[in-house]
Write an enzyme that holds these catalytic residues in place. Structure first.
Site, PDB file in Angstrom:
ATOM      1  CD  GLU A   1      17.473  34.658  46.600  1.00 57.59           C
ATOM      2  OE1 GLU A   1      16.388  34.130  46.291  1.00 57.59           O
ATOM      3  OE2 GLU A   1      18.087  34.766  47.378  1.00 57.59           O
TER       4      GLU A   1
ATOM      5  CE  LYS B   1      20.346  45.579  33.007  1.00 60.40           C
ATOM      6  NZ  LYS B   1      18.826  45.742  33.217  1.00 60.40           N
TER       7      LYS B   1
ATOM      8  CB  CYS C   1      10.081  35.086  42.808  1.00 60.23           C
ATOM      9  SG  CYS C   1      10.397  35.871  44.505  1.00 60.23           S
TER      10      CYS C   1
ATOM     11  CD  GLU D   1       8.347  32.220  37.892  1.00 64.77           C
ATOM     12  OE1 GLU D   1       9.217  32.432  37.092  1.00 64.77           O
ATOM     13  OE2 GLU D   1       8.469  32.992  38.839  1.00 64.77           O
TER      14      GLU D   1
HETATM   15  P1  NAD Z   1      14.490  38.739  33.887  1.00 62.36           P
HETATM   16  O1  NAD Z   1      15.450  37.628  34.001  1.00 62.36           O
HETATM   17  O2  NAD Z   1      13.953  38.845  32.598  1.00 62.36           O
HETATM   18  O3  NAD Z   1      15.341  40.132  34.247  1.00 62.36           O
HETATM   19  C1  NAD Z   1      15.988  40.370  35.274  1.00 62.36           C
HETATM   20  C2  NAD Z   1      17.044  41.324  34.951  1.00 62.36           C
HETATM   21  O4  NAD Z   1      18.190  40.714  34.344  1.00 62.36           O
HETATM   22  C3  NAD Z   1      16.941  42.526  34.275  1.00 62.36           C
HETATM   23  O5  NAD Z   1      17.384  43.622  35.053  1.00 62.36           O
HETATM   24  C4  NAD Z   1      17.345  42.297  32.900  1.00 62.36           C
HETATM   25  O6  NAD Z   1      17.542  43.424  32.207  1.00 62.36           O
HETATM   26  C5  NAD Z   1      18.681  41.565  33.204  1.00 62.36           C
HETATM   27  N1  NAD Z   1      19.148  40.948  32.043  1.00 62.36           N
HETATM   28  C6  NAD Z   1      18.652  40.170  31.217  1.00 62.36           C
HETATM   29  N2  NAD Z   1      19.511  39.760  30.664  1.00 62.36           N
HETATM   30  C7  NAD Z   1      20.733  39.960  30.746  1.00 62.36           C
HETATM   31  C8  NAD Z   1      21.964  39.286  30.551  1.00 62.36           C
HETATM   32  N3  NAD Z   1      22.193  38.500  29.551  1.00 62.36           N
HETATM   33  N4  NAD Z   1      22.902  39.599  31.506  1.00 62.36           N
HETATM   34  C9  NAD Z   1      22.770  40.281  32.506  1.00 62.36           C
HETATM   35  N5  NAD Z   1      21.462  40.872  33.036  1.00 62.36           N
HETATM   36  C10 NAD Z   1      20.546  40.489  32.185  1.00 62.36           C
HETATM   37  O7  NAD Z   1      13.440  38.622  34.933  1.00 62.36           O
HETATM   38  P2  NAD Z   1      12.068  39.582  34.990  1.00 62.36           P
HETATM   39  O8  NAD Z   1      11.223  39.220  33.945  1.00 62.36           O
HETATM   40  O9  NAD Z   1      12.542  41.097  35.205  1.00 62.36           O
HETATM   41  O10 NAD Z   1      11.534  39.215  36.427  1.00 62.36           O
HETATM   42  C11 NAD Z   1      10.493  38.186  36.627  1.00 62.36           C
HETATM   43  C12 NAD Z   1      11.599  36.801  37.062  1.00 62.36           C
HETATM   44  O11 NAD Z   1      12.337  37.180  38.405  1.00 62.36           O
HETATM   45  C13 NAD Z   1      10.750  35.652  37.286  1.00 62.36           C
HETATM   46  O12 NAD Z   1      11.280  34.453  37.031  1.00 62.36           O
HETATM   47  C14 NAD Z   1      10.641  35.495  38.944  1.00 62.36           C
HETATM   48  O13 NAD Z   1      10.232  34.361  39.454  1.00 62.36           O
HETATM   49  C15 NAD Z   1      12.057  36.285  39.239  1.00 62.36           C
HETATM   50  N6  NAD Z   1      12.076  36.755  40.614  1.00 62.36           N
HETATM   51  C16 NAD Z   1      12.706  36.174  41.525  1.00 62.36           C
HETATM   52  C17 NAD Z   1      12.658  36.625  42.827  1.00 62.36           C
HETATM   53  C18 NAD Z   1      13.513  36.017  43.811  1.00 62.36           C
HETATM   54  O14 NAD Z   1      13.995  36.464  45.058  1.00 62.36           O
HETATM   55  N7  NAD Z   1      13.718  34.491  43.901  1.00 62.36           N
HETATM   56  C19 NAD Z   1      12.133  37.896  43.106  1.00 62.36           C
HETATM   57  C20 NAD Z   1      11.517  38.484  42.190  1.00 62.36           C
HETATM   58  C21 NAD Z   1      11.428  37.927  40.778  1.00 62.36           C
END
Ligand code: NAD
Length: 493
Positions: A252, A177, A286, A385
């Site tokens: 993650e 996704k 991240c 963050e």
């Molecule tokens: P987000 O959590 O808003 O979205 C991530 C994904 O989850 C998207 O594809 C979104 O559509 C999906 N999603 C949202 N609600 C959902 C639900 N209820 N059920 C299932 N899927 C759902 O994150 P973002 O804003 O796209 O990315 C930023 C965040 O990601 C930051 O907190 C960052 O630190 C983290 N991040 C972590 C890593 C790591 O490896 N630790 C790497 C990159 C980003």
């Protein structure tokens, strides 16, 4: 206005619209204008994708020889190398991330597919030293089944590779996704996967919003594992969703990674590493090193050097090879950053540079490198963050004190230490409660280096040798080896 590029989803080896032809537009962060239109997956589309992955899993994919699966992985890697330019350009338009980074990353990520291709035929079972006569027992590693990979918009090629490559190597099938904020790169990538001739349904790529798409995927009864990268709030939904289908979850999540600079650090090296850690990718990483602790004797001198470096950063169009920082990926990021800075200044934080929207463009989401001095690390910018180019700077005196301060945050993803004292580098890196510590460097990844955090930064490591086993389950097989029939059927043996 130029016509919008149109994307379709990749389900069961076919390019499809969503049922009901529902779509949404994706914006170019450089100018805040839509540039492409993508299908929005409904629960029915999700069901179709998961069922096609299940069918492919039960079909040939989980049964073909590991080295045959490895050939597809290598083919994906070589497609990435050949098409890194195209992938880089699309990712840059969709996310605002610099082309000089997206292009290089798409190229480098090929290494992950090669790495897991190499591991595909090296995962062995065991013969158990069993405590029963006439019994031989062994364990094997079997694939899990359908994996749901949920990825965010930033570093999506990397964060997909760490899930897709080990999953395919071990005989699983997958539904990816893509983030609704920048899904185009994943569809371009799916075209390359299709060109490898991989069996239909093994890899499916969809996109949509958290609800219904993400929810339908993570509650689907045929999904056996959810590999998630994103924010902690979404992670809480995912864990609740997994109560529906009892799927395994790996997380993650975010970070607020601390970096310490000791008096004896090589200052030029530290300035470069810290700049890469917080201003690289406009801080939308991240592992961004967003909390900086400077030892008191070098505080003023070092901060001045760092500020001078930050002020020299060239802001510009993300496709321009000279640009060092482009726009943020979306408007929400900008608002979160501005709100936290305002609150911090009200509570005594002092802006050393940046702090206000950048004049480069008032259409795109441009925010300059920002450094804020904080008396304590409980001020909003130092604690939360922000996912942006904002560095909070604090002072420390002793090693013990800085270790306590570095550990005093809910997250535990990455961290950094700058010192010329090898023993101190080791002591501090051992004491920091984080999944990753960089000593005298920052912001490196590799297929052989496990990546992931502790505390609220999630659980389950990605990349590295061991993570391939996370895409298998252990199966125990008992053989009865005697020619005589078993005797008492009512006594446990
Ligand atoms: P987000 O959590 O808003 O979205 C991530 C994904 O989850 C998207 O594809 C979104 O559509 C999906 N999603 C949202 N609600 C959902 C639900 N209820 N059920 C299932 N899927 C759902 O994150 P973002 O804003 O796209 O990315 C930023 C965040 O990601 C930051 O907190 C960052 O630190 C983290 N991040 C972590 C890593 C790591 O490896 N630790 C790497 C990159 C980003």
């Amino acid at each position: 206005m130029p016509e919008l590029k149109k994307y379709k989803m990749f389900i069961n080896g076919e390019w499809v619209d969503s049922e009901g032809k529902k779509t949404f537009e994706t914006l170019n962060p450089e100018n805040n204008k839509p540039w492409a239109v993508v299908p929005e997956a409904s629960a029915k589309d999700v069901d179709k994708a998961v069922k096609s992955a299940q069918k492919a899993f039960e079909g040939e994919w989980s049964k073909i020889l590991p080295r045959e699966r490895a050939k597809y992985l290598r083919a994906i890697g070589s497609k990435l190398r050949d098409n890194a330019e195209l992938l880089g350009k699309v990712e840059t338009v969709d996310t605002g991330k610099l082309y000089r980074e997206t292009y290089k990353q798409a190229h480098y990520i090929a290494e992950y597919y090669d790495y897991y291709a190499g591991l595909a035929d090296k995962i062995e079972g065991t013969v158990l030293p069993i405590d029963k006569p006439n019994i031989q027992a062994i364990t094997t590693r079997i694939p899990i089944g359908v994996i749901a990979a949920i990825v965010p918009w930033n570093s999506q090629m990397f964060l997909t590779a760490t899930k897709l490559a080990p999953a395919l190597a071990m005989g699983n099938t997958i539904v990816i996704k893509a983030s609704e904020l920048a899904p185009a790169t994943m569809f371009e990538f799916a075209k390359l996967i299709e060109e490898t001739g991989i069996p239909k349904g093994v890899v499916n790529v969809i996109t949509g919003f958290g609800d219904p798409c993400g929810k339908a995927l993570t509650t689907h009864n045929l999904v056996e594992k959810v590999a998630f990268t994103g924010g902690p709030e979404t992670a809480r939904h995912i864990i609740r969703n997994s109560a529906e289908n009892l799927s395994e979850v790996s997380l993650e999540l975010g970070g607020k990674s601390p970096v310490a600079v000791f008096n004896d650090a090589h200052q030029e090296n530290a300035v470069n590493g810290i700049t890469a850690g917080i201003f690289g990718a406009s801080g939308q990483s991240c592992i961004a090193g967003s909390r900086l602790y400077l030892q008191k004797e070098i505080y003023n001198e070092f901060l001045d050097k760092l500020t001078a470096r930050a002020e020299k950063i060239k802001i510009g169009a993300p496709m321009d090879p000279e640009t060092e920082m482009g726009p943020l990926s979306n408007f929400k990021q900008l608002e979160v950053i501005e709100k936290n800075i305002k609150l911090t200044v009200e509570q005594g934080g002092k802006i050393k540079c940046g702090g206000k929207r950048h004049s480069y463009s008032n259409e795109g989401y441009y925010f300059p490198p920002t450094i804020i001095e904080c008396d304590n690390h409980n001020l909003p910018v130092a604690e939360n963050e922000l996912f942006g180019p904002v560095l909070s700077v604090m002072k420390f005196d002793t090693e013990k004190e800085v270790i306590e301060k570095m550990n005093d945050n809910q997250f535990g993803l990455s961290s950094g230490v700058y010192t010329s004292d090898l023993a101190r580098g080791l002591r501090v890196s051992n004491a920091i409660r984080a999944g990753i510590t960089f000593v005298n460097t920052y912001r490196l990844i590799s297929p052989s280096a496990p990546f992931g955090g502790i505390k609220d930064s999630g659980y389950g490591k990605e990349a590295g040798i061991d993570s391939i086993k996370d895409y298998t389950r252990v199966k125990t097989i008992w053989y009865y080896t005697s020619e005589e029939p078993t005797l008492d059927p009512f006594a446990i043996r």
